[in-house]
Write a protein that holds these residues in place. Structure first.
Motif, short mmCIF file in Angstrom:
data_model
loop_
_atom_site.label_atom_id
_atom_site.label_comp_id
_atom_site.label_asym_id
_atom_site.label_seq_id
_atom_site.Cartn_x
_atom_site.Cartn_y
_atom_site.Cartn_z
N MET B 1 0.83 -1.20 0.00
CA MET B 1 0.00 0.00 0.00
C MET B 1 0.87 1.26 0.00
O MET B 1 1.90 1.32 0.66
N ARG B 2 0.40 2.23 -0.74
CA ARG B 2 1.21 3.43 -0.87
C ARG B 2 1.11 4.30 0.37
O ARG B 2 0.02 4.50 0.92
N LEU B 3 2.24 4.79 0.81
CA LEU B 3 2.23 5.66 1.97
C LEU B 3 1.70 7.04 1.57
O LEU B 3 2.10 7.60 0.56
N TRP B 4 0.80 7.53 2.40
CA TRP B 4 0.22 8.84 2.07
C TRP B 4 1.25 9.96 2.12
O TRP B 4 1.15 10.93 1.41
N VAL B 5 2.24 9.81 3.00
CA VAL B 5 3.26 10.88 3.05
C VAL B 5 3.94 11.01 1.70
O VAL B 5 4.32 12.11 1.30
N GLU B 6 4.07 9.90 0.98
CA GLU B 6 4.66 9.98 -0.36
C GLU B 6 3.63 10.45 -1.38
O GLU B 6 3.89 11.31 -2.21
N LYS B 7 2.45 9.85 -1.28
CA LYS B 7 1.39 10.19 -2.22
C LYS B 7 1.10 11.70 -2.21
O LYS B 7 0.84 12.31 -3.23
N TYR B 8 1.15 12.28 -1.01
CA TYR B 8 0.80 13.70 -0.90
C TYR B 8 2.02 14.59 -0.68
O TYR B 8 1.90 15.69 -0.16
N ARG B 9 3.18 14.09 -1.06
CA ARG B 9 4.35 14.96 -0.95
C ARG B 9 4.18 16.11 -1.94
O ARG B 9 3.83 15.89 -3.09
N PRO B 10 4.38 17.34 -1.46
CA PRO B 10 4.18 18.48 -2.36
C PRO B 10 5.05 18.39 -3.61
O PRO B 10 6.23 18.05 -3.50
N LEU B 170 -4.58 17.75 6.96
CA LEU B 170 -5.28 16.51 7.31
C LEU B 170 -6.68 16.49 6.72
O LEU B 170 -7.14 15.48 6.21
N LYS B 171 -7.34 17.63 6.78
CA LYS B 171 -8.70 17.70 6.24
C LYS B 171 -8.68 17.48 4.74
O LYS B 171 -9.52 16.76 4.19
N GLU B 172 -7.72 18.11 4.08
CA GLU B 172 -7.65 17.96 2.63
C GLU B 172 -7.45 16.50 2.24
O GLU B 172 -8.11 15.96 1.37
N ILE B 173 -6.51 15.86 2.95
CA ILE B 173 -6.21 14.46 2.61
C ILE B 173 -7.42 13.58 2.93
O ILE B 173 -7.79 12.72 2.12
N SER B 174 -8.06 13.80 4.07
CA SER B 174 -9.25 13.00 4.41
C SER B 174 -10.29 13.12 3.31
O SER B 174 -10.92 12.14 2.91
N ALA B 175 -10.48 14.35 2.85
CA ALA B 175 -11.48 14.56 1.80
C ALA B 175 -11.09 13.79 0.54
O ALA B 175 -11.91 13.10 -0.06
N LYS B 176 -9.83 13.89 0.17
CA LYS B 176 -9.39 13.21 -1.05
C LYS B 176 -9.49 11.70 -0.90
O LYS B 176 -9.79 11.00 -1.87
#
Ligand SMILES: Nc1ncnc2c1ncn2[C@@H]1O[C@H](COP(=O)(O)OP(=O)(O)O)[C@@H](O)[C@H]1O
Ligand SMILES: Nc1ncnc2c1ncn2[C@@H]1O[C@H](COP(=O)(O)OP(=O)(O)O)[C@@H](O)[C@H]1O
Ligand SMILES: [Mg+2]
Lengths: 317, 431
Positions: B1-10, B170-176
């Protein structure tokens, strides 16, 4: 559809069937005749016909298909004023099917904060041409002045015991129940003037037996086994706080009882203890105080534990 | 599973949350370096973990179309190694037009240790002096570096991210990710992360596996990391007899009052043995809870101070004697109860909503008055089926009332529902 729940089955469909609120129903009937109504504020304690009156009024004004013209919202359930306003906006968007206006019924309006009420008031103004509002509350004093001044105020009276007794007898007859005098007294006592609760208790009792006596009522209205409650009190009064707290937590977890219900039962049980009467009345005062704190406070478990600590103190002396 | 810290790295500089001035300076410095105008040949980017240092360097490189040559703590960074990787890269490029630019990134310089990375720092020093490519050094603690080393670099600080900023991400990522997350839960994660966005995102991912995050989830998380903090606070409040000290005890604890209240209630009886001390202590907690209730209902946040006074000073002064012995504090059973009964509470909420619609009452009244009624009426399975059809209960909702016969009841209920629909169909067809 067959109504399974008696409060619905026996909810008056016509304004004139509403009991014990003559002043209110007389005025409401004139609105039906006129085919129009002002914004209204219904005030009074729970279970005395406020919602019933709003529904009956809508049915009589709009007839068949009245639901399309009626929006019911509960302020304590809708998450925030924006949701309330959103729903109102959506509802007010379409034209009324008949009667030329729609009704928005906002129950428990006194659950709204002042700011939310001000926002509500703007909605009321904005949709005044298409909608009429009926706000329902326990205390009109908790509704801000500007809303009060835009609404016709209807004070619903606490129902008299006779009215409740008549209604319960009527339902018992229809449902083929027999009910003893002391069972009736117990129902009246524990429903505290709230007809909805009285009818619910009657129906719960009927699930046990069709011949309803005081014992049946008492079994039907105890959420937790009375023995458990007694053990809870006795442990606390022996000063075994930790043990009693453990039991309290089990009761709450196991039965999923609400704090207010639990405390009502504790109250009942205290008077059956074999302790001096002085102690009973003292404990009753304590229980009352904590019931109040549960209603006002944030977390009922903290309040119940604090109450047990008081019991432990009183018992030890 | 992909780590979100990587998925959402700016990916772009404008996606880096916070630290706007430092991000600008970073970009300006690389450009100055390119034009040969930079005063220092290395930039020391320092700041707490998870504040976006690495992300900023990569985003900048991407925007400028540069390559990154990186060494980090997972590489062996001896003198030879550094010279081979960084040293070689530092000699190339620079003045050659048409060649792709580079940024030499040395992550975690403060992690280059004397022994295992022998001569590593000295090697970097040498490279900095001669480099033709911009060098960006990353560190958590710049003071761990020798002063002469620091002297070679322009220092640029990344600050700990503000918790509101963390909360926003956190809110942005939860929404996505389509996670139904309780706002308070997210706030707790944000608080707990203490400015480390990486930690916050990791926590979010681990708690959000089930598609939703409730308050109790985040509470358990918080406890894991800072129990030590709360233990100190408890012991201060219980042991001291000074109002001032008790009130100070919670200053550093960045936790919501309700959580502290539960910790105090859980442990008060373990500490105050005397029944009257216990009763007084609980009375303070109870009154604190009253204020919390008013705050919730009326949004009167001004009252928070009073709740806090009662919880701290109020509890401390409730005792008439001192309790010297050591007390082993316990995790509040309340949180565990919440977690365990969550499934049940979710069901209760769903059932209450259905009842509330049919019976014109709030969900609260539905739960308090109607659920007991329905439970009583469920004793008769035939009636249970009728009721289930009437309210439109799902099978799992029926389990709340009768776990053993839920399946049969549900089956019967569906038959009743189907029948009702056909009769109604016939009726409308007739008219
Ligand atoms: N005045 C009344 N006359 C007849 N039935 C009533 C009256 N008040 C309450 N009831 C019964 O109690 C139920 C709940 O009453 P409701 O109008 O919803 O109370 P509230 O005042 O809380 O809105 C109704 O369905 C009806 O069965
Ligand atoms: N300022 C920030 N803006 C956006 N995301 C960030 C930021 N800081 C950290 N993150 C998130 O945390 C992860 C790790 O950040 P990173 O840049 O490696 O932190 P650092 O290098 O400061 O320890 C990133 O992948 C990203 O998901
Ligand atoms: Mg009502």
């Amino acid at each position: 559809m067959v109504e399974e729940v008696w409060v619905e089955k026996y909810r008056p469909k016509k304004i004139e069937e509403i009991v014990g609120q003559e002043e209110v129903t007389k005025r409401l009937s004139t609105y039906v005749e006129a085919g129009n109504m002002p914004n209204m504020l219904f005030a009074g304690p729970p279970g005395i016909g406020k919602t019933t009156a709003a529904l009956a009024l809508a049915m009589e004004l709009f007839g068949e298909g009245w639901e399309a013209n009626f929006l019911e919202l509960n302020a304590s359930d809708e998450r925030g004023i924006d949701v309330v306003r959103g729903k109102i906006k959506e509802f007010a968007r379409t034209k009324a099917l008949r009667g030329g206006f729609k009704i928005i019924f906002l129950d428990e309006a006194d659950a709204l904060t002042k700011d939310a009420q001000n926002a509500m008031r703007r909605s009321m103004e904005r949709y005044s041409s298409v909608c009429r509002f009926i706000l329902s509350c326990n205390y009109s004093s908790k509704i801000i002045e500007p809303i009060q001044s835009r609404c016709a105020l209807f004070r619903f009276r606490q129902l008299r015991e006779d009215a409740i007794r008549d209604r319960l007898s009527y339902i018992s007859g229809k449902e083929g129940l027999t009910i003893t005098d002391d069972a009736m007294e117990l129902l009246l006592l524990s429903s505290e003037g709230d007809l909805r609760r009285a009818i619910n208790m009657l129906q719960s009792s009927s699930a046990i037996k069709k011949e309803i006596d005081a014992e049946v009522v008492s079994a039907a209205t105890s959420v937790v086994m009375p023995g458990e409650i007694r053990r809870l009190i006795e442990l606390a009064m022996k000063g075994e706080f930790m043990e009693s707290r453990k039991l309290l937590r089990e009761l709450i977890m196991g039965y999923g009882v609400a704090g207010e219900d639990l405390i009502a039962q504790i109250h009942r049980e205290v008077f059956r203890l074999s302790v001096p009467d002085e102690m009973k009345i003292h404990l009753a005062g304590v229980i009352g105080e904590y019931e109040f704190r549960i209603v006002e406070g944030s977390n009922e478990i903290i309040q119940l534990e604090a109450m047990l600590a008081q019991f432990a103190l009183k018992g030890g002396k | 599973m992909r780590l979100w810290v990587e998925k959402y790295r700016p990916q772009r500089l404008d996606q880096i949350a916070g630290n706007a001035t430092s991000v600008k300076r970073l970009q300006a410095w690389v450009e100055e370096f390119r034009r040969g105008e930079a005063e220092k040949k290395a930039l020391l980017l320092h700041g707490p973990p998870g504040s976006g240092k690495t992300s900023a360097a990569y985003a900048l490189a991407r925007e400028l179309g540069y390559d990154i040559v990186e060494t980090n703590a997972s590489d062996i960074r001896t003198k030879t190694n550094i010279e081979r990787v960084v040293g070689t890269a530092s000699k190339m490029g620079g003045l050659d037009p048409g060649q792709k630019g580079r940024i030499l990134l040395v992550d975690e310089v403060d992690g280059i240790h004397g022994r295992s990375d022998f001569g590593g720092l000295a090697a970097i020093k040498n490279i900095i002096r001669k480099t033709r490519e911009p060098i960006v050094l990353l560190a958590n603690d710049p003071w761990a570096l020798p002063a002469d080393f620091r002297g070679l670099c322009e220092a640029l600080q990344f600050k700990r991210l503000d918790r509101r900023l963390v909360l926003r991400v956190l809110k942005e990522i939860s929404a996505k990710e389509g996670i139904a997350a309780d706002e308070k839960a997210l706030a707790t994660i944000a608080t707990n992360a203490n400015g480390d966005l990486r930690a916050a995102i990791n926590d979010l991912q681990s708690l959000g596996q089930g598609g939703r995050i409730g308050v109790e989830d985040s509470a358990s998380l918080f406890m894991r990391d800072s129990e030590e903090g709360i233990f100190k606070v408890l012991s201060r409040i219980f042991k001291t007899e000074s109002c001032a000290r008790a009130r100070e005890a919670v200053y550093d604890l960045d936790e919501d009052p309700e959580t502290i209240l539960h910790w105090l209630a859980e442990n008060l009886p373990r500490e105050y043995e005397d029944p009257s001390d216990l009763a007084r202590g609980f009375d303070s907690l109870s009154r604190a809870d009253l204020f919390l209730g008013r705050i919730k209902k009326r949004q009167s946040w001004r009252l928070l101070g009073y709740a806090s006074d009662l919880m701290t000073c109020g509890v401390s002064l409730s005792k008439r004697r001192r309790y010297h012995r050591f007390t082993r504090y316990q995790y509040p059973a309340f949180f565990a109860m919440l977690a365990r009964t969550r499934a049940k509470r979710d069901l209760t909420a769903a059932v209450s909503a259905k009842i509330s619609r049919r019976c014109h009452v709030s969900t609260k009244v539905a739960a308090q008055e109607f659920i007991p009624l329905v439970r009583a009426l469920f004793r008769d399975p035939v009636r249970a089926a009728r009721l289930s059809s009437y309210f439109g209960f799902e099978q799992r909702e029926i389990e709340l009332f009768d776990p053993d016969r839920a399946k049969e009841i549900y089956g019967e209920a569906q038959k009743i529902t189907a029948e009702r629909i056909t009769t109604r169909g016939v009726q409308t067809a007739l008219f």
